[in-house]
Design a protein around this motif. Structure first.
Motif, mmCIF file in Angstrom:
data_model
loop_
_atom_site.group_PDB
_atom_site.id
_atom_site.type_symbol
_atom_site.label_atom_id
_atom_site.label_comp_id
_atom_site.label_asym_id
_atom_site.label_seq_id
_atom_site.Cartn_x
_atom_site.Cartn_y
_atom_site.Cartn_z
ATOM 1 N N CYS A 1 43.886 -34.656 4.352
ATOM 2 C CA CYS A 1 42.523 -35.171 4.167
ATOM 3 C C CYS A 1 42.056 -34.994 2.724
ATOM 4 O O CYS A 1 42.164 -33.916 2.149
ATOM 5 N N LYS A 2 41.515 -36.072 2.146
ATOM 6 C CA LYS A 2 40.981 -36.032 0.774
ATOM 7 C C LYS A 2 39.453 -35.996 0.779
ATOM 8 O O LYS A 2 38.825 -36.167 -0.267
ATOM 9 N N ALA A 3 38.879 -35.824 1.962
ATOM 10 C CA ALA A 3 37.416 -35.733 2.101
ATOM 11 C C ALA A 3 36.701 -36.934 1.487
ATOM 12 O O ALA A 3 35.623 -36.793 0.906
ATOM 13 N N CYS A 4 37.302 -38.119 1.640
ATOM 14 C CA CYS A 4 36.711 -39.316 1.023
ATOM 15 C C CYS A 4 35.496 -39.820 1.799
ATOM 16 O O CYS A 4 34.688 -40.580 1.271
ATOM 17 N N GLY A 5 35.381 -39.442 3.072
ATOM 18 C CA GLY A 5 34.226 -39.849 3.871
ATOM 19 C C GLY A 5 34.361 -41.217 4.514
ATOM 20 O O GLY A 5 33.436 -41.671 5.198
ATOM 21 N N THR A 6 35.505 -41.879 4.339
ATOM 22 C CA THR A 6 35.680 -43.218 4.918
ATOM 23 C C THR A 6 35.546 -43.177 6.439
ATOM 24 O O THR A 6 34.928 -44.055 7.053
ATOM 25 N N CYS A 7 36.104 -42.157 7.061
ATOM 26 C CA CYS A 7 36.034 -42.048 8.524
ATOM 27 C C CYS A 7 34.593 -41.833 8.987
ATOM 28 O O CYS A 7 34.184 -42.350 10.033
ATOM 29 N N ILE B 1 35.223 -32.061 6.812
ATOM 30 C CA ILE B 1 34.756 -32.980 7.855
ATOM 31 C C ILE B 1 34.732 -32.239 9.187
ATOM 32 O O ILE B 1 35.686 -31.532 9.527
ATOM 33 N N ILE C 1 44.229 -38.722 10.469
ATOM 34 C CA ILE C 1 43.576 -38.510 11.768
ATOM 35 C C ILE C 1 44.482 -38.986 12.895
ATOM 36 O O ILE C 1 45.050 -40.084 12.832
ATOM 37 N N CYS D 1 41.154 -44.315 8.164
ATOM 38 C CA CYS D 1 41.562 -43.260 7.223
ATOM 39 C C CYS D 1 42.689 -43.734 6.304
ATOM 40 O O CYS D 1 43.796 -44.033 6.768
ATOM 41 N N PRO D 2 42.458 -43.784 4.997
ATOM 42 C CA PRO D 2 43.497 -44.257 4.072
ATOM 43 C C PRO D 2 44.655 -43.276 3.933
ATOM 44 O O PRO D 2 45.726 -43.652 3.450
ATOM 45 N N GLU D 3 44.448 -42.032 4.338
ATOM 46 C CA GLU D 3 45.496 -41.011 4.193
ATOM 47 C C GLU D 3 46.294 -40.817 5.480
ATOM 48 O O GLU D 3 47.177 -39.956 5.531
ATOM 49 N N ILE E 1 42.109 -33.776 12.656
ATOM 50 C CA ILE E 1 42.249 -34.133 11.241
ATOM 51 C C ILE E 1 43.254 -33.195 10.595
ATOM 52 O O ILE E 1 43.109 -31.971 10.677
HETATM 53 S S1 SF4 Z 1 37.590 -37.899 4.968
HETATM 54 FE FE1 SF4 Z 1 38.912 -39.587 4.248
HETATM 55 S S2 SF4 Z 1 40.951 -38.654 4.116
HETATM 56 FE FE2 SF4 Z 1 39.713 -37.248 5.334
HETATM 57 S S3 SF4 Z 1 40.103 -37.810 7.464
HETATM 58 FE FE3 SF4 Z 1 38.261 -38.953 6.811
HETATM 59 S S4 SF4 Z 1 39.013 -40.926 6.037
HETATM 60 FE FE4 SF4 Z 1 40.778 -39.539 6.165
#
Ligand code: SF4
Ligand code: SF4
Length: 325
Positions: A93-99, A57, A79, A74-76, A88
């Motif tokens: 970071c799990k690179a989930c893309g939620t952010c 990210i 941030i 961010c679920p983790e 970050i």
């Molecule tokens: S990609 Fe997912 S885990 Fe990584 S900073 Fe964004 S929300 Fe959090």
């Protein structure tokens, strides 16, 4: 055999960018596909977002309105926001893309996605007319494309089946078996020889060059220059590879070890334009961020040294400082 376009080769491949209408990565007009993952850690890397296999990210400060939507989403809990902006924690970071989805101002962007190989072939085939008219084609770049050799071989084989000329840019830090899987499907190999001294190569890139030099000789011993072309590329980096010993050493290696198979040698002048990428990835201490450009006379000097290789075409390119007077 896996890697020759057979159904056993991976059906998806990890990429981080596709550049259409490129004129920098081989002859003619090309589409360059940037594949994820690289075994080297070159101090001067221009594509740090391509080093890891996983997506990464990046945060664009100028777009950020400071709403903290990403922090909350961010679920983790990876941030944090402080007086300097968004940070970050790359370990969390799990690179989930939620952010990225939560950001209202597109200040966060994901680099890296898995795509079906067949879809990638269909995408690059859209510009076949340009390739045909300009003598271009597609270029597999990175990262290091041979880090995903089977999937990349499948991609290249699919392009060849559609009549699209193919090229690969490689650092050569791979197994000979991986090279053997890809080589039948490429028309042009652009091979990096960065530093001739193995200890310096390890200090600059994290790996010595023993296998890289052996692989280069292996390629030169197997290609027929009428049907496949071998180009060498050398990044010329102040404080690292930009020395007389290095350029002259690579020239000797090409002349003595590569059987006259090298058609062209490109000297690539370093620039520090990638500094913004490092900052967006929280790698603000990039050691080369303030490195000055090389002067024209320096590149002309290295070009002169490179002519000793007897390569038919020796070129240099890149942003340079014009000499005074
Ligand atoms: S990609 Fe997912 S885990 Fe990584 S900073 Fe964004 S929300 Fe959090
Ligand atoms: S959600 Fe986007 S705009 Fe808001 S603080 Fe995060 S990066 Fe900045």
């Amino acid at each position: 055999m896996v890697g020759d376009g057979s159904p056993l080769a991976p059906a998806t491949v990890a990429i981080f960018d596709v550049h259409r209408h490129s004129t920098d990565d081989g002859p003619g007009i090309r589409t360059t596909v940037f594949f994820k993952q690289c075994p080297l850690r070159c101090a001067w890397c221009q594509n740090p977002e391509g080093i890891e296999r996983e997506p990464s990210i990046q945060w664009y400060k100028v777009k950020c309105i400071g709403c903290e939507g990403c922090v909350e989403a961010c679920p983790e809990k990876a941030i944090v926001k402080d007086g300097t902006g968004i940070h970050i924690d790359r370990q969390k970071c799990k690179a989930c893309g939620t952010c990225v989805d939560a950001c209202p101002s597109t200040a966060l962007k994901t680099f890296g996605r898995n795509v079906p190989v067949e879809c990638l072939i269909a995408e690059v085939a859209k510009d076949k007319e340009y390739y045909t008219r300009s003598g271009g084609g597609i270029t597999a770049s990175g990262g290091e494309p041979l880090a995903q050799a089977d999937a990349v071989a499948r991609f290249l084989a699919g392009c060849k089946e559609r009549g699209i000329p193919t090229a690969i840019e490689t650092c050569g830090a791979t197994t000979t078996a991986a090279l053997a899987r890809v080589l039948p499907h490429v028309d042009l190999i652009m091979y990096d020889l960065k530093e001739i001294d193995p200890r310096k190569h390890e200090a600059f890139t994290g790996m010595d060059n023993v296998r890289i030099l052996e692989n280069c000789k292996w390629i030169a011993s197997r290609i027929d220059e009428k049907s496949k072309h071998l180009w060498i590329r050398t990044p010329v980096v102040p404080g690292y590879t930009a020395t007389d010993e290095n350029i002259s050493g690579i020239a000797r290696f090409i002349k003595n070890e590569l059987n006259g198979k090298v058609q062209r040698w490109d000297l690539l002048a370093f620039n520090n334009l990638a500094g913004g990428k490092y900052e967006r990835m929280d790698k603000s201490q990039w050691v080369l961020k303030d490195t000055p450009l090389l002067a024209r006379r320096e590149m002309m000097h290295f070009h002169e040294l490179a002519l000793a290789s007897n390569v038919p075409q020796v070129c240099w390119s890149g942003v340079i400082q014009e000499d005074d007077g």
